[in-house]
Design a protein around this motif. Structure first.
Motif, PDB file in Angstrom:
ATOM      1  N   ALA A 123      43.593   7.074 -18.658  1.00 43.32           N
ATOM      2  CA  ALA A 123      43.774   7.972 -19.801  1.00 43.32           C
ATOM      3  C   ALA A 123      44.996   8.880 -19.654  1.00 43.32           C
ATOM      4  N   ALA A 124      45.572   8.919 -18.463  1.00 44.06           N
ATOM      5  CA  ALA A 124      46.704   9.812 -18.193  1.00 44.06           C
ATOM      6  C   ALA A 124      47.959   9.323 -18.914  1.00 44.06           C
ATOM      7  N   TYR A 125      49.000  10.131 -18.834  1.00 40.09           N
ATOM      8  CA  TYR A 125      50.266   9.843 -19.511  1.00 40.09           C
ATOM      9  C   TYR A 125      51.305   9.331 -18.531  1.00 40.09           C
ATOM     10  N   THR A 126      52.268   8.612 -19.079  1.00 40.13           N
ATOM     11  CA  THR A 126      53.458   8.263 -18.306  1.00 40.13           C
ATOM     12  C   THR A 126      54.433   9.432 -18.433  1.00 40.13           C
ATOM     13  N   LEU A 127      55.439   9.442 -17.605  1.00 35.79           N
ATOM     14  CA  LEU A 127      56.463  10.486 -17.672  1.00 35.79           C
ATOM     15  C   LEU A 127      57.108  10.516 -19.062  1.00 35.79           C
ATOM     16  N   ARG A 128      57.420   9.356 -19.604  1.00 31.71           N
ATOM     17  CA  ARG A 128      58.062   9.262 -20.934  1.00 31.71           C
ATOM     18  C   ARG A 128      57.129   9.791 -22.020  1.00 31.71           C
ATOM     19  N   GLU A 129      55.850   9.419 -21.967  1.00 30.80           N
ATOM     20  CA  GLU A 129      54.887   9.885 -22.971  1.00 30.80           C
ATOM     21  C   GLU A 129      54.741  11.402 -22.921  1.00 30.80           C
ATOM     22  N   LEU A 130      54.709  11.948 -21.712  1.00 29.45           N
ATOM     23  CA  LEU A 130      54.588  13.399 -21.580  1.00 29.45           C
ATOM     24  C   LEU A 130      55.833  14.095 -22.114  1.00 29.45           C
ATOM     25  N   ALA A 131      57.007  13.537 -21.841  1.00 31.14           N
ATOM     26  CA  ALA A 131      58.257  14.107 -22.366  1.00 31.14           C
ATOM     27  C   ALA A 131      58.262  14.078 -23.893  1.00 31.14           C
ATOM     28  N   ASP A 132      57.792  12.994 -24.485  1.00 29.74           N
ATOM     29  CA  ASP A 132      57.719  12.902 -25.946  1.00 29.74           C
ATOM     30  C   ASP A 132      56.748  13.933 -26.507  1.00 29.74           C
ATOM     31  N   LEU A 133      55.625  14.107 -25.853  1.00 30.14           N
ATOM     32  CA  LEU A 133      54.633  15.089 -26.281  1.00 30.14           C
ATOM     33  C   LEU A 133      55.189  16.506 -26.179  1.00 30.14           C
ATOM     34  N   LEU A 134      55.870  16.804 -25.080  1.00 31.75           N
ATOM     35  CA  LEU A 134      56.493  18.115 -24.907  1.00 31.75           C
ATOM     36  C   LEU A 134      57.505  18.382 -26.015  1.00 31.75           C
ATOM     37  N   ALA A 135      58.300  17.382 -26.362  1.00 30.04           N
ATOM     38  CA  ALA A 135      59.326  17.543 -27.402  1.00 30.04           C
ATOM     39  C   ALA A 135      58.707  17.869 -28.764  1.00 30.04           C
ATOM     40  N   LYS A 136      57.507  17.394 -29.015  1.00 34.19           N
ATOM     41  CA  LYS A 136      56.819  17.653 -30.289  1.00 34.19           C
ATOM     42  C   LYS A 136      56.068  18.986 -30.278  1.00 34.19           C
TER      43      LYS A 136
END
Length: 158
Positions: A123-136
């Motif tokens: 269920a955790a995030y990848t580095l890229r997914e977390l970066a995308d989430l942070l940007a939003k």
């Protein structure tokens, strides 16, 4: 944290009464119960005014969040504009690396704990997914970081 920085007032939030009871017992055993308080709460709707905290920390929360963007935005809301924020969570590896990752980092777990760990990594995030989430999100000045092979997170230094 309470032992190292006794001048701090620390508030812990969790959705689970059982986890809050464990936290209260641990604080009492450490002799810091007067400095730390624990409250039942949801990270999507924290019972604090805007810009209330100098530091907000979360560990292994985001992969449990039904609405991770709402959670990040709520953390941003309660952190002072020049306050620090530290969110740390598990990292999901590639599908190819997943079995080896879970076997290695979950090697000390058995039975239900092993299954819960495996489910959490899935269920955790990848580095890229977390970066995308942070940007939003409404977190201003935050940066994504990686800690070893098993953890990633978001930090904003004060």
């Amino acid at each position: 944290l309470a032992l190292k920085l006794p001048q701090l007032e620390i508030v812990g939030i969790d959705l689970s009464e059982a986890m809050l009871a464990k936290a209260r017992n641990a604080a009492a055993a450490a002799g810091v119960e007067g400095q730390v308080r624990f409250e039942l709460g949801d990270a999507r709707r924290l019972p604090f005014p805007d810009h209330h905290f100098d530091l907000v920390m979360c560990n292994s929360l985001l992969h449990h969040a039904a609405d991770p963007l709402a959670t990040l935005n709520e953390l941003a809301r309660v952190t002072r504009p020049r306050g620090a924020l530290l969110l740390r969570d598990l990292r999901r590896p590639s599908a190819l690396a997943f079995p080896l990752h879970v076997a290695w980092f979950g090697r000390h777990y058995q039975g239900l704990m092993k299954q819960l760990f495996t489910d959490s990594v899935r269920a955790a995030y990848t580095l890229r997914e977390l970066a995308d989430l942070l940007a939003k999100s409404k977190i201003v000045g935050g940066k994504v970081f990686r800690r070893g092979q098993s953890h990633i997170g978001i930090e904003r230094r004060s």
